[in-house]
Design a protein around this motif. Structure first.
Motif, PDB file in Angstrom:
ATOM      1  N   ASN A   1     110.844   8.946  47.429  1.00 33.14           N
ATOM      2  CA  ASN A   1     111.795   9.982  47.606  1.00 33.14           C
ATOM      3  C   ASN A   1     111.340  10.941  46.332  1.00 33.14           C
ATOM      4  N   ALA A   2     110.402  11.992  46.648  1.00 36.86           N
ATOM      5  CA  ALA A   2     109.365  12.912  45.493  1.00 36.86           C
ATOM      6  C   ALA A   2     110.137  13.858  45.330  1.00 36.86           C
ATOM      7  N   GLY A   3     111.438  14.230  45.744  1.00 36.50           N
ATOM      8  CA  GLY A   3     111.999  15.342  45.259  1.00 36.50           C
ATOM      9  C   GLY A   3     111.873  16.931  45.081  1.00 36.50           C
ATOM     10  N   VAL A   4     111.443  17.567  43.632  1.00 37.36           N
ATOM     11  CA  VAL A   4     111.051  18.742  44.415  1.00 37.36           C
ATOM     12  C   VAL A   4     109.641  18.727  43.062  1.00 37.36           C
ATOM     13  N   THR A   5     107.872  19.043  43.868  1.00 38.63           N
ATOM     14  CA  THR A   5     107.456  18.414  42.951  1.00 38.63           C
ATOM     15  C   THR A   5     106.368  19.929  42.965  1.00 38.63           C
ATOM     16  N   GLN A   6     105.845  20.435  41.409  1.00 34.10           N
ATOM     17  CA  GLN A   6     104.850  21.338  41.070  1.00 34.10           C
ATOM     18  C   GLN A   6     104.018  21.465  40.514  1.00 34.10           C
ATOM     19  N   THR A   7     102.996  22.370  40.964  1.00 40.43           N
ATOM     20  CA  THR A   7     101.726  22.126  39.928  1.00 40.43           C
ATOM     21  C   THR A   7     100.993  23.117  40.053  1.00 40.43           C
ATOM     22  N   PRO A   8     100.540  23.268  38.741  1.00 42.87           N
ATOM     23  CA  PRO A   8      99.613  21.979  38.136  1.00 42.87           C
ATOM     24  C   PRO A   8     101.294  22.309  36.815  1.00 42.87           C
ATOM     25  N   LYS A   9     101.073  20.631  36.097  1.00 43.28           N
ATOM     26  CA  LYS A   9     101.517  20.372  34.991  1.00 43.28           C
ATOM     27  C   LYS A   9     101.213  21.339  34.392  1.00 43.28           C
ATOM     28  N   PHE A  10      99.837  21.108  33.735  1.00 47.43           N
ATOM     29  CA  PHE A  10      99.327  22.545  32.326  1.00 47.43           C
ATOM     30  C   PHE A  10      98.298  23.422  32.797  1.00 47.43           C
ATOM     31  N   GLN A  11      98.642  24.860  32.265  1.00 49.11           N
ATOM     32  CA  GLN A  11      97.391  25.708  32.595  1.00 49.11           C
ATOM     33  C   GLN A  11      97.158  26.487  31.647  1.00 49.11           C
ATOM     34  N   VAL A  12      95.945  27.194  30.852  1.00 50.54           N
ATOM     35  CA  VAL A  12      95.750  27.885  30.385  1.00 50.54           C
ATOM     36  C   VAL A  12      95.447  29.160  30.945  1.00 50.54           C
ATOM     37  N   LEU A  13      95.605  30.008  31.220  1.00 50.09           N
ATOM     38  CA  LEU A  13      95.251  31.400  31.921  1.00 50.09           C
ATOM     39  C   LEU A  13      95.010  32.135  30.448  1.00 50.09           C
ATOM     40  N   LYS A  14      93.603  32.798  30.867  1.00 50.58           N
ATOM     41  CA  LYS A  14      93.490  34.467  30.117  1.00 50.58           C
ATOM     42  C   LYS A  14      93.912  36.244  30.593  1.00 50.58           C
ATOM     43  N   THR A  15      94.433  36.339  29.759  1.00 45.15           N
ATOM     44  CA  THR A  15      94.609  37.979  29.878  1.00 45.15           C
ATOM     45  C   THR A  15      94.219  38.273  30.600  1.00 45.15           C
ATOM     46  N   GLY A  16      94.917  38.952  32.627  1.00 44.24           N
ATOM     47  CA  GLY A  16      95.126  39.707  33.009  1.00 44.24           C
ATOM     48  C   GLY A  16      93.187  38.770  34.125  1.00 44.24           C
ATOM     49  N   GLN A  17      94.057  37.114  34.298  1.00 46.28           N
ATOM     50  CA  GLN A  17      93.886  36.584  35.317  1.00 46.28           C
ATOM     51  C   GLN A  17      95.340  36.082  36.067  1.00 46.28           C
ATOM     52  N   SER A  18      94.870  35.850  36.904  1.00 42.51           N
ATOM     53  CA  SER A  18      95.796  35.924  38.202  1.00 42.51           C
ATOM     54  C   SER A  18      96.140  33.775  38.715  1.00 42.51           C
ATOM     55  N   MET A  19      97.135  33.849  38.785  1.00 49.35           N
ATOM     56  CA  MET A  19      97.007  31.695  39.758  1.00 49.35           C
ATOM     57  C   MET A  19      98.582  32.330  40.488  1.00 49.35           C
ATOM     58  N   THR A  20      98.798  30.357  40.840  1.00 47.05           N
ATOM     59  CA  THR A  20      99.539  30.842  41.290  1.00 47.05           C
ATOM     60  C   THR A  20     100.186  29.294  40.857  1.00 47.05           C
ATOM     61  N   LEU A  21     101.522  29.155  41.463  1.00 44.92           N
ATOM     62  CA  LEU A  21     102.019  27.951  41.026  1.00 44.92           C
ATOM     63  C   LEU A  21     103.146  27.378  42.509  1.00 44.92           C
ATOM     64  N   GLN A  22     102.714  26.282  42.569  1.00 45.51           N
ATOM     65  CA  GLN A  22     102.490  25.690  43.702  1.00 45.51           C
ATOM     66  C   GLN A  22     104.454  24.854  43.778  1.00 45.51           C
ATOM     67  N   CYS A  23     104.938  25.095  44.698  1.00 45.69           N
ATOM     68  CA  CYS A  23     106.143  23.839  45.242  1.00 45.69           C
ATOM     69  C   CYS A  23     106.509  23.130  46.402  1.00 45.69           C
ATOM     70  N   ALA A  24     107.311  22.107  46.497  1.00 40.27           N
ATOM     71  CA  ALA A  24     107.320  21.821  47.679  1.00 40.27           C
ATOM     72  C   ALA A  24     108.686  20.634  47.016  1.00 40.27           C
ATOM     73  N   GLN A  25     109.507  20.933  48.207  1.00 36.60           N
ATOM     74  CA  GLN A  25     110.774  19.773  47.994  1.00 36.60           C
ATOM     75  C   GLN A  25     110.666  19.175  49.037  1.00 36.60           C
ATOM     76  N   ASP A  26     111.317  17.816  49.492  1.00 33.59           N
ATOM     77  CA  ASP A  26     111.508  17.174  50.275  1.00 33.59           C
ATOM     78  C   ASP A  26     112.662  16.811  51.275  1.00 33.59           C
ATOM     79  N   MET A  27     113.867  17.491  50.458  1.00 31.22           N
ATOM     80  CA  MET A  27     115.067  17.125  50.488  1.00 31.22           C
ATOM     81  C   MET A  27     115.579  18.130  51.553  1.00 31.22           C
ATOM     82  N   ASN A  28     114.827  18.926  52.802  1.00 31.18           N
ATOM     83  CA  ASN A  28     115.376  19.703  53.424  1.00 31.18           C
ATOM     84  C   ASN A  28     116.077  20.911  53.386  1.00 31.18           C
ATOM     85  N   HIS A  29     115.900  21.162  51.625  1.00 27.56           N
ATOM     86  CA  HIS A  29     116.894  22.059  51.020  1.00 27.56           C
ATOM     87  C   HIS A  29     116.481  23.485  51.404  1.00 27.56           C
TER      88      HIS A  29
END
Lengths: 114, 116
Positions: free
Chosen positions: B1-29
């Motif tokens: 049972n993984a619970g709540v998993t999110q990626t990435p764990k570490f990220q360095v961005l330059k000002t103005g760049q875009s990115m998406t943090l992903q999250c998934a849960q397997d607890m049927n919440h």
């Protein structure tokens, strides 16, 4: 919205002493008050919670008290150990409502000195 | 049972760049959340999703967007990153609305984001 104030921001105790962290909340409709412990670099994890129909709850060395009239609640840790060193967060919410969310205090850094 | 998993764990961005943090849960919440944590500021709610198909602003939504992709997944997007968004981001989930008992909020391991 809900506002949660937490004191003190830092607390240093000797091993074996007791530690008390206090929180106040603003929304009288709040009915669920969890406490989270966060070790350095880790995720916050629930250690104890209390609902508004209960005045006190204990779990081994940890206890939480709630005063609904004064809108404050406290975490009590007895016989502190070095592994209790962490940041502790209190929170408040309305559980059972249509939009369930927690509002957190700003945290207390507890240091237990051996 | 993984619970709540999110990626990435570490990220360095330059000002103005875009990115998406992903999250998934397997607890049927039903409910999912994005918090940010800054020194001395505690955990502040950015956005939350009370149930699949709904999203709402939290305390500090400016500069972010979210998508509740399905019941399991809830993503956080930074469209144009700014240094003020340097923070630790936590995804979380709970059984959610209507539950009076057993409504613990569970957190993912966190994502450390630095914007330079």
């Amino acid at each position: 919205g809900e506002n949660v104030e937490q004191h003190p921001s830092t607390l240093s105790v000797q091993e074996g002493d007791s530690a008390v962290i206090k929180c106040t909340y603003s929304d009288s409709a709040s009915n669920y008050f969890p406490w989270y412990k966060q070790e350095l670099g880790k995720r916050p994890q629930l250690i104890i919670d209390i609902r508004s129909n209960v005045g006190e709850k204990k779990d081994q060395r940890i206890a939480v008290t709630l005063n609904k009239t004064a809108k404050h609640f406290s975490l009590h840790i007895t016989e502190t150990q070095p592994e209790d060193s962490a940041v502790y967060f209190c929170a408040a919410s309305i559980s059972g409502g249509s939009n369930y969310k927690l509002t957190f205090g700003k945290g207390t850094l507890l240091t237990v000195n051996p | 049972n993984a619970g709540v998993t999110q990626t990435p764990k570490f990220q360095v961005l330059k000002t103005g760049q875009s990115m998406t943090l992903q999250c998934a849960q397997d607890m049927n919440h039903n409910s999912m959340y994005w918090y940010r944590q800054d020194p001395g500021m505690g955990l502040r709610l950015i956005y939350y999703s009370a149930s699949e198909g709904t999203t709402d602003k939290g305390e500090v939504p400016n500069g972010y967007n979210v998508s509740r992709l399905n019941k399991r997944e809830f993503s956080l997007r930074l469209e144009s990153a700014a240094p003020s968004q340097t923070s630790v981001y936590f995804c979380a989930s709970a059984r959610g609305q209507g539950y009076v008992s057993g409504n613990t909020i569970y957190f993912g391991e966190g994502s450390w984001l630095t914007v330079v």
